[in-house]
Enzyme design. Structure first.
Site, PDB file in Angstrom:
ATOM      1  N   CYS A   1      92.393  87.995  41.143  1.00  0.00           N
ATOM      2  CA  CYS A   1      92.886  88.754  42.299  1.00  0.00           C
ATOM      3  C   CYS A   1      93.786  89.905  41.842  1.00  0.00           C
ATOM      4  O   CYS A   1      93.339  90.813  41.160  1.00  0.00           O
ATOM      5  CB  CYS A   1      93.561  87.823  43.303  1.00  0.00           C
ATOM      6  SG  CYS A   1      93.822  88.607  44.907  1.00  0.00           S
TER       7      CYS A   1
ATOM      8  N   HIS B   1      89.048  84.305  44.437  1.00  0.00           N
ATOM      9  CA  HIS B   1      89.852  83.195  43.914  1.00  0.00           C
ATOM     10  C   HIS B   1      88.928  82.041  43.546  1.00  0.00           C
ATOM     11  O   HIS B   1      88.558  81.258  44.429  1.00  0.00           O
ATOM     12  CB  HIS B   1      90.861  82.723  44.972  1.00  0.00           C
ATOM     13  CG  HIS B   1      91.998  83.655  45.176  1.00  0.00           C
ATOM     14  ND1 HIS B   1      93.155  83.587  44.429  1.00  0.00           N
ATOM     15  CD2 HIS B   1      92.163  84.690  46.027  1.00  0.00           C
ATOM     16  CE1 HIS B   1      93.988  84.546  44.819  1.00  0.00           C
ATOM     17  NE2 HIS B   1      93.414  85.225  45.782  1.00  0.00           N
TER      18      HIS B   1
ATOM     19  N   GLU C   1      89.663  79.349  42.135  1.00  0.00           N
ATOM     20  CA  GLU C   1      90.370  78.085  42.374  1.00  0.00           C
ATOM     21  C   GLU C   1      90.382  77.684  43.848  1.00  0.00           C
ATOM     22  O   GLU C   1      90.739  76.559  44.188  1.00  0.00           O
ATOM     23  CB  GLU C   1      91.801  78.165  41.817  1.00  0.00           C
ATOM     24  CG  GLU C   1      92.811  78.921  42.659  1.00  0.00           C
ATOM     25  CD  GLU C   1      92.720  80.447  42.609  1.00  0.00           C
ATOM     26  OE1 GLU C   1      93.593  81.087  43.220  1.00  0.00           O
ATOM     27  OE2 GLU C   1      91.791  81.000  41.977  1.00  0.00           O
TER      28      GLU C   1
END
Length: 193
Positions: A77, A175, A177
């Site tokens: 990001c 992202h 994650e």
């Protein structure tokens, strides 16, 4: 394997730590240059405003260290955006790892782009076993235009680079994650590079 997450006061670090643990690894959170240099893999997260984040990097000397790293480095990001030459956000000079300037979406679209969007034109070992047009989670108002270093594309108002690669440096605008099983597989691929 020693995995380091760079801690410079501008990262959503908890969710990255949990994702790495789910993959069966553990990571160290640090801003210690020696520890970062000694790592097998480095993750450079970022959430927040670019000029503030760059100020934090400069205060800890990480702005000069990160571009010299030789192991695989993944910017996520804002981390990816700071690895570019410049960002319009706060008129901020970046680390210059990726040869592209980050610009703002026009007022024609809702910003930030927030939610799930597709990635395609996948071109890297980072995306091994990932099919075209998978959905990833994104939250951003600025983007890297398509360029020679683009390894994934997303369309929001325009087609832009949702992932970049230059030698041992990788960046994702999305992202991983927070992107479910597919995002976790991308993180796992990075850890195997």
């Amino acid at each position: 394997m020693k995995i380091v997450i760079i801690n410079y006061g501008a990262g959503n670090i908890q969710s990255i730590l949990f994702a790495i643990e789910r993959l069966g690894y553990s990571a160290v959170l640090t801003n210690n240059p020696e520890e970062i240099k000694a790592a097998d893999k480095v993750i450079f997260p970022g959430v927040g405003e670019a000029s503030y984040a760059m100020k934090m990097l400069k205060e800890s000397g990480l702005d000069t260290l990160i571009p010299t790293l030789k192991q695989p480095v993944l910017g996520i990001c804002l981390g990816m955006q700071l690895m570019c030459k410049h960002t319009q956000e706060g008129d901020t000079t970046g680390l210059g790892i990726f040869d592209v300037d980050v610009i703002k979406f026009t007022p024609k679209v809702k910003v930030p782009q927030m939610g799930w969007n597709q990635i395609y034109n996948l071109k890297s070992g980072l995306f091994e076993g990932i099919t075209e047009n998978e959905y990833m989670y994104l939250v951003h108002s600025f983007y890297a235009p398509l360029c020679d270093e683009a390894i994934a594309t997303t369309n929001y108002e325009v087609e832009y680079a949702s992932a970049l690669e230059n030698n041992n440096f990788y960046g994702t605008q999305f992202h991983p994650e927070k992107s479910g099983d597919v995002g976790e597989k991308i993180l796992g691929n990075f850890l195997k590079l």
